[in-house]
Design an enzyme around this catalytic site. Structure first.
Site, PDB file in Angstrom:
ATOM      1  N   LYS A   1       0.704  -1.261  -0.126  1.00  0.00           N
ATOM      2  CA  LYS A   1      -0.019  -0.187   0.041  1.00  0.00           C
ATOM      3  C   LYS A   1       0.781   1.267  -0.150  1.00  0.00           C
ATOM      4  CE  LYS A   1      -3.934   1.829   2.735  1.00  0.00           C
ATOM      5  NZ  LYS A   1      -4.772   1.802   3.797  1.00  0.00           N
TER       6      LYS A   1
ATOM      7  N   SER B   1      -9.904   1.484   2.629  1.00  0.00           N
ATOM      8  CA  SER B   1      -8.743   2.332   1.627  1.00  0.00           C
ATOM      9  C   SER B   1      -7.689   1.474   0.956  1.00  0.00           C
ATOM     10  CB  SER B   1      -8.180   3.531   2.521  1.00  0.00           C
ATOM     11  OG  SER B   1      -7.283   2.905   3.361  1.00  0.00           O
TER      12      SER B   1
ATOM     13  N   SER C   1      -9.899  -0.800   6.617  1.00  0.00           N
ATOM     14  CA  SER C   1      -9.270  -0.514   5.427  1.00  0.00           C
ATOM     15  C   SER C   1      -8.579  -1.731   4.900  1.00  0.00           C
ATOM     16  CB  SER C   1      -8.409   0.590   5.342  1.00  0.00           C
ATOM     17  OG  SER C   1      -9.214   1.889   5.033  1.00  0.00           O
TER      18      SER C   1
HETATM   19  N1  GLN Z   1     -13.254   3.892   5.554  1.00  0.00           N
HETATM   20  C1  GLN Z   1     -12.860   3.811   6.798  1.00  0.00           C
HETATM   21  C2  GLN Z   1     -12.535   5.612   6.959  1.00  0.00           C
HETATM   22  O1  GLN Z   1     -12.695   6.227   5.808  1.00  0.00           O
HETATM   23  C3  GLN Z   1     -11.661   3.227   7.569  1.00  0.00           C
HETATM   24  C4  GLN Z   1     -10.591   3.987   6.896  1.00  0.00           C
HETATM   25  C5  GLN Z   1      -9.232   2.981   7.030  1.00  0.00           C
HETATM   26  O2  GLN Z   1      -9.288   2.093   8.047  1.00  0.00           O
HETATM   27  N2  GLN Z   1      -7.943   3.585   6.809  1.00  0.00           N
HETATM   28  O3  GLN Z   1     -12.283   6.177   7.958  1.00  0.00           O
END
Ligand code: GLN
Length: 486
Positions: free
Chosen positions: A79, A154, A178
């Site tokens: 990532k 994400s 994410s």
């Molecule tokens: N989708 C969640 C957010 O937007 C989690 C993001 C993540 O785990 N980095 O905060």
């Protein structure tokens, strides 16, 4: 051997049996990515030359019959919020567009020391904020199972790369879901580890009390292998812990698994759950019961506050972590600035996307004097109540359960563009994953098996197993035996 069949385990066996060389596999993958990634868009950058050199080193060791690690030569996707020295690390943001990492994240140095091969960096929502990769400043990644749909986020690029066989496994990061949500939407395995199990050093921070790096892989066993390689205390992350993981992490025993009780929280099986998800959950539970595991209904009463609690604590931490992107030390600088304040304003307005700005503003507000107690301090107390719910459910003195079973996401992969105008609808896709981050627990997303003769191709759906702190072995062990079922 076909690229599609490669898992970490199969790669290792094939490498030792000299069925292929690490170089050939890496080279083959780059050729494949060149073609396939035009439609998927999982990668932001590739590191072909260095990767091929890393692979060659492993081949030399194999030729000399030196002992090689289970991860030696394994081609991984990383990532783009995790630093690899000399390579770009954009965090999906324009503000870091030209930034190159000055050092390796601890997880990367650990993986380098066992000979892993890094193919490239994968797409993500800007600073890991989002659930679809649509918040990336660079491109939208497509779901390999249906190109009109999102891969989740994400860590959508990492999940899509593994699902499309453009990497054998990957690393993502999970602050509120994410790793697990994109794993569920792409039909791969994603592990969010106990807070402190893996060093965050070299992960571009989103919300530091919630962030964890973890594996995304094709099988539970692969996720366990990768986790074992990256876990451990690190002098550069004071929240990391020297947890002891025994052999049961990678070699679980069925007799231990059969003794377990799984709790099913009533608060997670609510109306509004997509029928495809409900059906998949029933199938997964039936399969787990066939292993001899007992199920029990439990209650996590503060679940309903988790989303609001997360959307106070997370932006508060985001607003302080992202303050460092001021146009002076890293990345992009706004043009035509006058004084210092003007420089900050121009750089941030130009460099950050809409969602990032929204969260910085929200976070600054909940931390501001006058509102701090009403929002941030209160949310910390609610966070404790959410954690207490889990402690209670797991407490052996009250006949507590060993593991908790829930859906990962309320729906399968949604259409690209479907939720971009409605941030709240987007936030709801993490409703089942973010309580786990607030409580610092380990949890894994495992694809529900699909009938191989399914007429129409069905979108993947994952189930989530949440474990006690430091008991990754329990959730991975159950997952291992679930995967062996036909
Ligand atoms: N989708 C969640 C957010 O937007 C989690 C993001 C993540 O785990 N980095 O905060």
């Amino acid at each position: 051997m076909h690229l599609h069949d490669l898992t970490i385990k199969k790669f290792h066996d094939g490498l030792l049996k000299k069925e292929f060389s690490a170089f050939d596999v890496a080279k083959g993958l780059f050729d494949f990515i060149e073609d396939k990634d035009k439609e998927i868009g999982a990668y932001l950058s590739l590191a072909k030359d260095t990767a091929l050199k890393q692979a060659e080193k492993v081949d030399i060791a194999v030729a000399k019959q030196e002992p090689v690690d289970a991860l030696a030569g394994v081609p991984l996707a990383i990532k783009d919020a995790i630093l690899i020295e000399g390579q770009p690390a954009t965090a999906g943001s324009k503000i870091l567009e030209n930034y190159r990492a000055a050092y390796d994240a601890t997880v990367i140095s650990k993986l380098k020391s066992v000979g892993a091969v890094f193919l490239g960096k994968t797409n993500l929502d800007e600073f890991a904020m989002g659930s679809s990769t649509e918040n990336s400043a660079f491109k939208v990644t497509k779901n390999p199972h249906d190109l009109t749909r999102v891969p989740g986020g994400s860590s959508g690029g990492s999940a899509a790369a593994v699902a499309a066989h453009m990497a054998v496994a990957a690393l993502g990061s999970d602050t509120g879901g994410s790793i697990r949500q994109p794993a569920s939407l792409c039909g791969v395995v994603g592990l969010k580890t106990t807070y402190g199990a893996v060093s965050r050093h070299g992960l571009i921070a989103m919300a530091s009390s919630l962030d964890q790096i973890g594996p995304i892989a094709k099988t539970v066993d692969d996720a366990a292998l990768l986790f074992k390689a990256i876990a451990g205390k690190d002098q550069f992350d004071s929240t990391s812990v020297d947890a002891k993981y025994g052999p049961e992490l990678t070699e679980p025993k069925l007799e231990d698994i059969k003794k377990m009780t799984i709790g099913v929280p009533s608060e997670y099986f609510v109306e509004g759950l997509d029928p495809a998800v409900s059906k998949a959950m029933e199938e997964a539970m039936a399969a787990l019961k066939s292993l001899g595991i007992k199920f029990k209904e439990i209650s996590l009463p503060h679940t309903k506050y988790a989303l609001s609690c997360y959307y106070i604590i997370m932006p508060a931490e985001v607003s302080s972590n992202l303050a460092r992107f001021d146009g002076i030390r890293y990345g992009v600088r706004g043009e035509g600035h006058g004084n210092l304040l003007d420089l900050y304003k121009k750089s941030k307005s130009h460099g950050f996307g809409a969602e990032t700005k929204r969260r910085i503003i929200l976070g600054t507000y909940v931390l501001s004097s006058g509102y701090y107690d009403a929002y941030y301090a209160k949310a910390q107390k609610v966070r404790r109540l959410i954690k207490n719910d889990f402690d209670e459910a797991f407490n052996p003195k009250n006949g507590g359960v060993d593991v908790i079973f829930t859906p990962v996401a309320p729906t399968p992969a949604f259409k690209i563009g479907e939720k971009t105008d409605d941030p709240l609808a987007m936030y709801l896709s993490d409703i089942f994953t973010l309580p786990v981050n607030l409580a610092g627990l380990p949890a894994v997303s495992i694809p529900v098996k699909q009938a191989s003769n399914a007429q129409s191709r069905v979108l993947p759906v994952g189930f989530q197993l949440i474990g006690k702190p430091w008991r990754e072995a329990d959730i991975l062990g159950i997952g291992h035996y679930y995967e062996q079922l036909h």
